[in-house]
Design a protein around this motif. Structure first.
Motif, PDB file in Angstrom:
ATOM      1  N   ILE A   1      -6.302  -3.729  -8.296  1.00  0.00           N
ATOM      2  CA  ILE A   1      -5.406  -4.419  -7.365  1.00  0.00           C
ATOM      3  C   ILE A   1      -4.417  -5.217  -8.196  1.00  0.00           C
ATOM      4  CG2 ILE A   1      -5.259  -6.237  -5.618  1.00  0.00           C
ATOM      5  CD1 ILE A   1      -7.767  -5.241  -4.393  1.00  0.00           C
TER       6      ILE A   1
ATOM      7  N   ILE B   1      -6.319   7.449   1.537  1.00  0.00           N
ATOM      8  CA  ILE B   1      -6.114   6.314   0.639  1.00  0.00           C
ATOM      9  C   ILE B   1      -5.321   5.227   1.352  1.00  0.00           C
ATOM     10  CG2 ILE B   1      -5.071   5.571  -1.521  1.00  0.00           C
ATOM     11  CD1 ILE B   1      -7.390   7.287  -2.065  1.00  0.00           C
TER      12      ILE B   1
ATOM     13  N   SER C   1      -3.458   3.058  -4.796  1.00  0.00           N
ATOM     14  CA  SER C   1      -3.919   4.002  -5.825  1.00  0.00           C
ATOM     15  C   SER C   1      -3.262   3.658  -7.170  1.00  0.00           C
ATOM     16  CB  SER C   1      -3.674   5.467  -5.432  1.00  0.00           C
ATOM     17  OG  SER C   1      -2.314   5.707  -5.171  1.00  0.00           O
TER      18      SER C   1
ATOM     19  N   TYR D   1      -8.625   2.466 -10.429  1.00  0.00           N
ATOM     20  CA  TYR D   1      -7.750   1.829  -9.441  1.00  0.00           C
ATOM     21  C   TYR D   1      -7.995   0.327  -9.434  1.00  0.00           C
ATOM     22  CZ  TYR D   1      -6.682   6.392  -7.342  1.00  0.00           C
ATOM     23  OH  TYR D   1      -6.257   7.666  -7.103  1.00  0.00           O
TER      24      TYR D   1
ATOM     25  N   ALA E   1      -2.580  -2.738  -3.375  1.00  0.00           N
ATOM     26  CA  ALA E   1      -3.704  -1.809  -3.475  1.00  0.00           C
ATOM     27  C   ALA E   1      -3.160  -0.449  -3.064  1.00  0.00           C
ATOM     28  CB  ALA E   1      -4.842  -2.236  -2.564  1.00  0.00           C
TER      29      ALA E   1
ATOM     30  N   ASP F   1      -7.749   2.350   0.508  1.00  0.00           N
ATOM     31  CA  ASP F   1      -7.006   1.192   0.007  1.00  0.00           C
ATOM     32  C   ASP F   1      -6.781   0.166   1.111  1.00  0.00           C
ATOM     33  OD1 ASP F   1      -6.852   2.035  -2.554  1.00  0.00           O
ATOM     34  OD2 ASP F   1      -4.795   2.789  -2.448  1.00  0.00           O
TER      35      ASP F   1
ATOM     36  N   ILE G   1       0.860  -1.190   0.000  1.00  0.00           N
ATOM     37  CA  ILE G   1       0.000   0.000   0.000  1.00  0.00           C
ATOM     38  C   ILE G   1       0.896   1.239   0.000  1.00  0.00           C
ATOM     39  CG2 ILE G   1      -1.955  -1.035   1.212  1.00  0.00           C
ATOM     40  CD1 ILE G   1      -0.844   0.440   3.750  1.00  0.00           C
TER      41      ILE G   1
END
Lengths: 222, 279
Positions: free
Chosen positions: B227, B52, B107, B225, B105, B64, B45
């Motif tokens: 994953i 986020i 952004s 966005y 994840a 996220d 992340i």
């Protein structure tokens, strides 16, 4: 393999790098010479200023200096170097200011070590024929000092060339910023880094070789 | 002679190092793909984007983070088995390729270049490049941005969009971080901060800026966005897609958006359909 570079102005970015280097190099050379003169001058105030400047500026990380130029000088004090409404030009000038202020400290120290290689008798003889401090420095000591520090100054210039990438921190469109941009969109980390590194080697290697050759030619044989 | 010896030594050290890394890779590959149990899962992340993905004194917070946590739970991991790893923009592809993280994840906008190197599950959020302006600013829809003073992070996609397409004649101040831009915005030296609206909403929702800034609501680009998972890991991708569908279906998605991005008056797009990328 390198088709991902399409649409990026690689030459333009390196041209900005060269411009940053040349402008900062010239200003740093002049300012560094003045500082070196101050550090060997008979006036205590000037000696003190020169020593303080060198010790403060060369011990601050360059990134901090450059970001301060943009956030501190331009944003808070409104010193925009004649370009208040043109962020591109303003960023470039602020970067030149920061780079030359920083590099001057190193030029000064390189030059001072050169001054120390000039035998004391030279300065004494010059004084004996009636030259004042400025004349002793500019006519007798500095010309000899410069000839002995071409090598160290070449080092400073190469370091400056590479240091220009720090200007990316305030958005000057030089090679370092272009690398960030390519890495962000193209997902080609290693190839991009290799190309930018190669660009810098192409810039600095001839500089080093040429100045090394000059240094050998002009060295004072003692 | 000495030089040659040094050369041979270097070569052998290099060879050793290479074989050693190769071994390491093999092991990691064997380990990935296994599920649940007593093992932990590493998730990439961002640590520095409020709203986020942000590292806070008591853990991690952001949209996220909530999505990643939900997905990990669906994959069979409990909350304390999750290990969050920082993956800055430039490192994301390599982190997946090397197996440093199971999925990312952060952004992470889906685009063609990235799809060549990694596989994307999702998208799970449709964001747009937007402007953050002062609460009393008159910049609104349809405003010509050429001649305005904008600020964004140096080298970012948003900064490049401004330079290339949106407003090539606008004054673009590029800075190291969004926080530096916010200083300029608060001080009045720039007119607007531009990047994805989700990120802007996160900044505007920070306590010290509440009520000072607003989103202009311009849809300057589409950022889907997704994953990111290792290329070819279809099994994991399908599982994550199922988890995302479930998250939307049972309302956890809507809740996470409201919780993390809501305070700044962020009007989110409806949850995107899995596999549908808005260009």
């Amino acid at each position: 393999m390198f088709d991902f570079l399409e649409g990026y102005d690689l030459l333009g970015a390196f041209w900005t790098t060269v411009q940053l280097t040349v402008f900062s190099g010239i200003i740093a050379l002049v300012w560094g010479t003045i500082l070196a003169g101050m550090r060997v001058s008979p006036v205590p105030l000037m000696r003190g200023f020169g020593t303080a400047y060198v010790n403060v500026v060369r011990n601050i990380p360059l990134t901090v200096i450059i970001v301060f130029c943009s956030l501190g000088l331009a944003e808070i004090f409104g010193i925009t170097l004649g370009a208040p409404n043109d962020f591109k030009l303003q960023g470039f000038r602020l970067a030149v200011l920061g780079l030359s202020a920083y590099t001057a400290a190193f030029v000064c120290e390189a030059l001072r070590s050169g001054i120390n290689t000039v035998p004391i008798g030279q300065a004494e003889a010059a004084r004996a024929i009636g030259l004042n401090f400025r004349q002793v420095l500019t006519l007798v000591v500095l010309p000899q000092a410069f000839r002995s520090v071409v090598g160290p100054l070449a080092n400073v210039l190469i370091a400056l060339t590479k240091n220009t990438t720090v200007a990316a921190a305030i958005g000057v469109a030089e090679a370092g910023l272009l690398m960030k941009e390519i890495v962000e969109t193209e997902a080609q980390l290693y190839a991009t880094a290799a190309i930018i590194a190669l660009g810098f080697v192409i810039l600095t290697l001839p500089t080093g070789l040429f100045l090394g050759w000059i240094g050998k030619r002009v060295a004072v044989k003692r | 002679m000495k030089l040659r010896k040094a050369g041979i030594a270097t070569v052998s050290v290099l060879a050793l190092a290479l074989t050693a890394t190769a071994c390491g890779d093999d092991k990691k590959e064997g380990g990935s793909g296994s599920e649940g149990g007593g093992k932990s899962i590493k998730i990439g992340i961002k640590f520095d984007q409020p709203g986020i993905g942000q590292k806070t004194p008591d853990g991690f917070a952001g949209f996220d983070v909530d999505v990643a946590t939900f997905v990990a739970k669906e994959l069979g991991y409990s909350e304390d088995q999750i290990e969050f790893v920082q993956t800055p923009s430039a490192d994301r592809e390599n982190a997946l390729k090397n197996g440093d993280v199971e999925f990312i994840a952060a952004s992470y906008s889906i685009n063609d270049e990235r799809e060549k190197l990694v596989d994307f599950a999702g998208p799970y959020l449709l964001a747009h490049q937007d402007l953050l302006v002062k609460a009393d600013s008159d910049i609104a829809e349809g405003t010509d941005l050429n001649g305005k003073k904008l600020c964004s992070v140096a080298g970012s996609t948003s900064a490049q969009n401004v330079k290339k397409e949106i407003a090539p004649k606008a004054q673009l101040q590029e800075r190291g971080t969004y926080s530096e831009c916010l200083e300029g915005l608060a001080g009045g030296s720039i007119d607007a901060l531009t990047t994805d609206d989700s990120i802007l909403a996160g900044y505007a929702a920070q306590d010290q800026y509440k009520g000072k800034f607003k989103l202009a609501g311009l849809k300057l680009s589409n950022e889907n966005y997704g994953i990111g998972v290792k290329e070819g890991n279809k099994d994991l991708k399908d599982k994550i897609n199922k988890a995302l569908e479930k998250m939307v279906a049972d309302g956890a998605w809507e809740e996470a958006v409201k919780k993390n991005l809501g305070p700044a008056g962020y009007k989110n797009e409806p949850a995107p359909k899995i596999g549908v990328i808005v260009k």
